[in-house]
Scaffold this motif. Structure first.
Motif, PDB file in Angstrom:
ATOM      1  N   ASP A  52       0.809  -1.217   0.000  1.00 43.01           N
ATOM      2  CA  ASP A  52       0.000   0.000   0.000  1.00 43.01           C
ATOM      3  C   ASP A  52       0.841   1.266   0.000  1.00 43.01           C
ATOM      4  O   ASP A  52       0.319   2.377   0.139  1.00 43.01           O
ATOM      5  CB  ASP A  52      -0.954   0.009   1.202  1.00 43.01           C
ATOM      6  CG  ASP A  52      -1.974  -1.128   1.144  1.00 43.01           C
ATOM      7  OD1 ASP A  52      -2.400  -1.471   0.014  1.00 43.01           O
ATOM      8  OD2 ASP A  52      -2.302  -1.679   2.206  1.00 43.01           O
ATOM      9  N   SER A  76      -0.228   7.585   5.725  1.00 39.63           N
ATOM     10  CA  SER A  76       0.142   6.850   4.528  1.00 39.63           C
ATOM     11  C   SER A  76       0.375   7.805   3.365  1.00 39.63           C
ATOM     12  O   SER A  76      -0.488   8.638   3.051  1.00 39.63           O
ATOM     13  CB  SER A  76      -0.959   5.849   4.158  1.00 39.63           C
ATOM     14  OG  SER A  76      -0.658   5.218   2.918  1.00 39.63           O
ATOM     15  N   GLY A  78       0.877   6.532   0.400  1.00 40.14           N
ATOM     16  CA  GLY A  78       0.360   5.790  -0.741  1.00 40.14           C
ATOM     17  C   GLY A  78       1.467   5.244  -1.623  1.00 40.14           C
ATOM     18  O   GLY A  78       2.659   5.363  -1.334  1.00 40.14           O
TER      19      GLY A  78
END
Length: 265
Positions: A52, A76, A78
């Motif tokens: 991820d 995150s 990404g």
């Protein structure tokens, strides 16, 4: 024609960009991420990557600013595309999160890094019209993917090459494989020559080339051959030239071995 004053202005601007507070001279480490969380002395948080993408876990009291918003805890970034990145701000530092050669990296940039604060410009050959050379762009029909090495051992870069440029120096026919530049139609070449490792940086230099005219004519201004960041810092992942771009002539033009590299050689 080659205008020395224009060259001086161009080189001064090039040096200014190099010495930017968050440019490559400000980089303090190069960190390759894995699925195992890691902390780095020059960046807040614990960093890891996986399917991820890049994740940072910020401890209590640690923050980053991403796209103008303050983030805390787990954040995150990404999945990043190759040769892209995101800058996160931490105080007066920028934490570059990027993908290079298929690897996710974290590369902090601190304005007070001595490599930047002691920067005194880039030595270069005096510009001369003799190294402004006309060439002919020869498209390859179908662009091809060219894999080249990197300044970091074990890393590779892939660039799209739309063709090559043929030219002549002192009666010697030469050619350079070229890659797509930053703007549509622009090209650039990575090369070495007989000055490499003697008066110019051994691993590579880069030459930007304006778009070909309607007849495929281009101008190679070797006075504007520049060092890549790896000439200054060990924390760069710069590409190396393809083997065919090792020119069997001495290109006594453009930027020379940086003072910083000479100081530690």
């Amino acid at each position: 024609m080659m205008d020395p004053q224009q060259w001086k202005q161009w080189h001064a601007e090039h040096e200014r960009r190099l010495a930017d507070p968050h440019g490559f001279l400000a980089v303090t480490s190069l960190n390759f991420l894995t699925d195992e969380p890691q902390r780095f002395a020059d960046a807040p948080g614990s960093w890891s990557t996986g399917p991820d993408g890049v994740v940072v876990d910020l401890a209590e009291g640690e923050t980053l600013t991403v796209d103008g918003a303050t983030v805390t805890g787990r954040y995150s970034f990404g999945v990043l595309a190759e040769r892209t990145g995101i800058d996160a701000v931490s105080g007066d530092a920028v934490i570059e999160v990027a993908k290079r050669g298929g690897f996710d990296i974290v590369r902090p940039r601190h304005p007070d890094h001595p490599l930047r604060t002691r920067f005194r410009g880039v030595p270069a050959y005096e510009p001369t019209a003799a190294w402004v050379v006309a060439g002919r762009y020869v498209p390859s029909g179908t662009p091809r993917q060219v894999t080249v090495g990197a300044a970091v051992e074990g890393l590779e870069h892939v660039y799209e090459s739309p063709g090559r440029v043929e030219f002549e120096v002192r009666g010697t026919p030469l050619a350079l494989t070229v890659f797509n530049g930053r703007a549509p139609g622009e090209l650039f070449a990575l090369f070495t020559d007989e000055t490499s490792g003697v008066t110019t940086y051994a691993a590579n230099r880069s030459l930007a080339i304006d778009p070909p005219d309607a007849d495929g004519v281009v101008v190679l201004d070797f006075n504007r051959a520049t060092n890549l960041p790896c000439a200054y810092t060990e924390f760069a992942t710069c590409p190396l030239p393809p083997p065919e771009n090792r020119l069997p002539v001495a290109v006594e033009a453009g930027e020379k071995i940086p003072y910083e590299h000479l100081a530690v050689a």
